[in-house]
Design a protein around this motif. Sequence first.
Motif, PDB file in Angstrom:
ATOM      1  N   GLY A 196       0.721  -1.177   0.174  1.00  0.00           N
ATOM      2  CA  GLY A 196      -0.045   0.118   0.077  1.00  0.00           C
ATOM      3  C   GLY A 196       0.795   1.231   0.010  1.00  0.00           C
ATOM      4  N   ARG A 197       2.092   1.024  -0.089  1.00  0.00           N
ATOM      5  CA  ARG A 197       2.895   2.300  -0.253  1.00  0.00           C
ATOM      6  C   ARG A 197       2.959   3.113  -1.678  1.00  0.00           C
ATOM      7  NH1 ARG A 197       6.459  -1.243   2.746  1.00  0.00           N
ATOM      8  NH2 ARG A 197       7.400  -1.863   0.621  1.00  0.00           N
ATOM      9  N   VAL A 198       2.906   4.157  -1.806  1.00  0.00           N
ATOM     10  CA  VAL A 198       3.003   4.832  -2.981  1.00  0.00           C
ATOM     11  C   VAL A 198       4.191   5.131  -3.609  1.00  0.00           C
ATOM     12  CG1 VAL A 198       2.280   6.960  -4.135  1.00  0.00           C
ATOM     13  CG2 VAL A 198       0.607   6.224  -2.472  1.00  0.00           C
ATOM     14  N   VAL A 199       4.434   4.670  -4.950  1.00  0.00           N
ATOM     15  CA  VAL A 199       5.362   5.226  -5.723  1.00  0.00           C
ATOM     16  C   VAL A 199       5.102   6.283  -6.698  1.00  0.00           C
ATOM     17  CG1 VAL A 199       7.234   4.189  -7.255  1.00  0.00           C
ATOM     18  CG2 VAL A 199       6.448   2.973  -5.401  1.00  0.00           C
ATOM     19  N   ILE A 200       5.651   7.604  -6.635  1.00  0.00           N
ATOM     20  CA  ILE A 200       5.344   8.407  -7.693  1.00  0.00           C
ATOM     21  C   ILE A 200       6.381   8.221  -9.069  1.00  0.00           C
ATOM     22  CG2 ILE A 200       5.584  10.884  -8.019  1.00  0.00           C
ATOM     23  CD1 ILE A 200       3.539  10.345  -6.021  1.00  0.00           C
ATOM     24  N   LEU A 201       5.697   8.104 -10.005  1.00  0.00           N
ATOM     25  CA  LEU A 201       6.432   8.201 -11.341  1.00  0.00           C
ATOM     26  C   LEU A 201       6.662   9.277 -12.122  1.00  0.00           C
ATOM     27  CD1 LEU A 201       4.882   4.709 -12.449  1.00  0.00           C
ATOM     28  CD2 LEU A 201       7.184   5.000 -11.255  1.00  0.00           C
ATOM     29  N   ASP A 202       5.511  10.209 -11.817  1.00  0.00           N
ATOM     30  CA  ASP A 202       5.793  11.560 -12.455  1.00  0.00           C
ATOM     31  C   ASP A 202       4.765  12.593 -11.679  1.00  0.00           C
ATOM     32  OD1 ASP A 202       6.754  13.478 -14.410  1.00  0.00           O
ATOM     33  OD2 ASP A 202       5.743  12.683 -16.031  1.00  0.00           O
ATOM     34  N   PHE A 236      -0.231  12.137   0.888  1.00  0.00           N
ATOM     35  CA  PHE A 236      -1.699  12.251   0.897  1.00  0.00           C
ATOM     36  C   PHE A 236      -2.220  11.150   0.196  1.00  0.00           C
ATOM     37  CE2 PHE A 236      -5.273  13.438  -2.132  1.00  0.00           C
ATOM     38  CZ  PHE A 236      -5.973  13.904  -1.058  1.00  0.00           C
ATOM     39  N   LEU A 237      -1.680  10.558  -1.123  1.00  0.00           N
ATOM     40  CA  LEU A 237      -2.228   9.197  -1.817  1.00  0.00           C
ATOM     41  C   LEU A 237      -2.250   8.045  -0.922  1.00  0.00           C
ATOM     42  CD1 LEU A 237      -0.873   9.993  -5.378  1.00  0.00           C
ATOM     43  CD2 LEU A 237      -3.179  10.339  -4.554  1.00  0.00           C
ATOM     44  N   GLU A 238      -1.347   7.941  -0.104  1.00  0.00           N
ATOM     45  CA  GLU A 238      -1.375   6.866   1.005  1.00  0.00           C
ATOM     46  C   GLU A 238      -2.458   6.686   1.792  1.00  0.00           C
ATOM     47  OE1 GLU A 238       2.329   6.059   2.729  1.00  0.00           O
ATOM     48  OE2 GLU A 238       3.396   5.754   0.903  1.00  0.00           O
ATOM     49  N   GLU A 239      -2.971   8.005   2.293  1.00  0.00           N
ATOM     50  CA  GLU A 239      -4.188   8.146   3.141  1.00  0.00           C
ATOM     51  C   GLU A 239      -5.319   7.735   2.259  1.00  0.00           C
ATOM     52  OE1 GLU A 239      -7.006   8.643   5.952  1.00  0.00           O
ATOM     53  OE2 GLU A 239      -4.939   8.230   6.152  1.00  0.00           O
ATOM     54  N   VAL A 240      -5.565   8.143   0.928  1.00  0.00           N
ATOM     55  CA  VAL A 240      -6.643   7.807   0.116  1.00  0.00           C
ATOM     56  C   VAL A 240      -6.456   6.302  -0.105  1.00  0.00           C
ATOM     57  CG1 VAL A 240      -7.458   8.037  -2.293  1.00  0.00           C
ATOM     58  CG2 VAL A 240      -6.452   9.964  -1.217  1.00  0.00           C
ATOM     59  N   GLY A 245      -8.400   0.476   0.349  1.00  0.00           N
ATOM     60  CA  GLY A 245      -7.787  -0.661   0.562  1.00  0.00           C
ATOM     61  C   GLY A 245      -7.076  -0.908  -0.693  1.00  0.00           C
ATOM     62  N   LEU A 246      -6.210  -0.044  -1.055  1.00  0.00           N
ATOM     63  CA  LEU A 246      -5.461  -0.186  -2.413  1.00  0.00           C
ATOM     64  C   LEU A 246      -4.006  -0.793  -2.301  1.00  0.00           C
ATOM     65  CD1 LEU A 246      -6.036   3.182  -4.462  1.00  0.00           C
ATOM     66  CD2 LEU A 246      -7.363   1.185  -4.154  1.00  0.00           C
TER      67      LEU A 246
END
Length: 393
Positions: A196-202, A236-240, A245-246
């Motif tokens: 569920g961790r976010v990886v930013i690509l751009d 922020f996106l990790e909270e979303v 449940g992503l």
Amino acid sequence: MFILEEPYVSDLLKRAALDLGAPVLDTPMARQALAGTGLRLWGDDAFAEAFTGGGHPRIYANSEHAIGWVARHLGATALPGRIARFKDKLRFREMLADLYPDYRFAGVDLEGLARFDPRSIPAPFVVKPAVGFFSLGVRVVRDPAAWPGVAAELAEAARRQGSLYPGQVVDFDRFIVEEVIEGEEFAVDAYYDAEGRVVILDILGHLFASEEDVSDRVYYTLPALIRRWREPFAAFLEEVGRRAGLRDFPVHAELRVGADGRIAPIEVNPLRFAGWCVADMAHHAYGLNPYACFLEGRVPDWERILPEREGKVFALVVADLPSRVDPATLESVDYEAFLARFHGVLELRKVDFTRHPVFAFLFLELPEDELPSLRGILGEDLSRYACPREPTP
């Protein structure tokens, strides 16, 4: 796993599909895009079984046309529900409502637009399809007295543009009316990993001609943008993602940052990155293949990448046509004249302007100090590059 659908499959996306060897669903678009490559396409049942069997937990769809297939064939999984939380803008607002308790929004159907009380939402407000794409049917209302005209425009847009995309992509039967989110706008391509961790690509900045402008005309990225916003946007996106449940899931997020630094979501688009393979900007700007990054779980080495791009800005110009132009009346586009307006061209993508309200996507590389020059294209009527058909005698 890949689901390749209309309207566009780029060479970079094809390369990822060929190089990774992941299953590709057998669709008309996949057959067209990958013809002659020898790549075996997977039928509906085999593709669904490959996903549910656990061997291929990640699906990338280049287009929201794929959402219908997912609902029909993967209905027993969590994937359709995760998609629905984002694709339906009313459900999305409700999911995050407690984070923004003062934010006002309402749902209304197409027939109810004329009866809607525009004073029930603080002006300025925006109205758009509850299920939408590519700024179709989006209007900003600053004066409630203008509402009858806006409602009439949307009814006409529903008549003219409602058939451009499937109902799961754009649905003109239901709208959301919501407060305008003030601030600087950004578009973010990212994915959620297995934890569920976010990886930013751009990260792309979005330029506008005025406060009323809702177009997708110009986007840009540069190293300073990535450095400033990568960690705040990921948090922020990790909270979303926690609320939805992503896991193992790609998104294209549109965010605004207010003068106080608070991040607010405009929308989060599921199962894909930027539409029309605009996610290829990550390749042009930073040497990344975002599709391969997601499927293989790669994390960009920004500490190495960004110093190599210092002093440069990378931009996208979306050559859209005014809504008053009927694409069916056009004979051709003067692409040479359009290109002559720019320098630093990396790629020109010609679009079938008889089917879509756009005739090109243009990728540019410029010195960073030339970023302000891109504002000149904002608000410009690009119909001057379109050549109408000769009248039939």
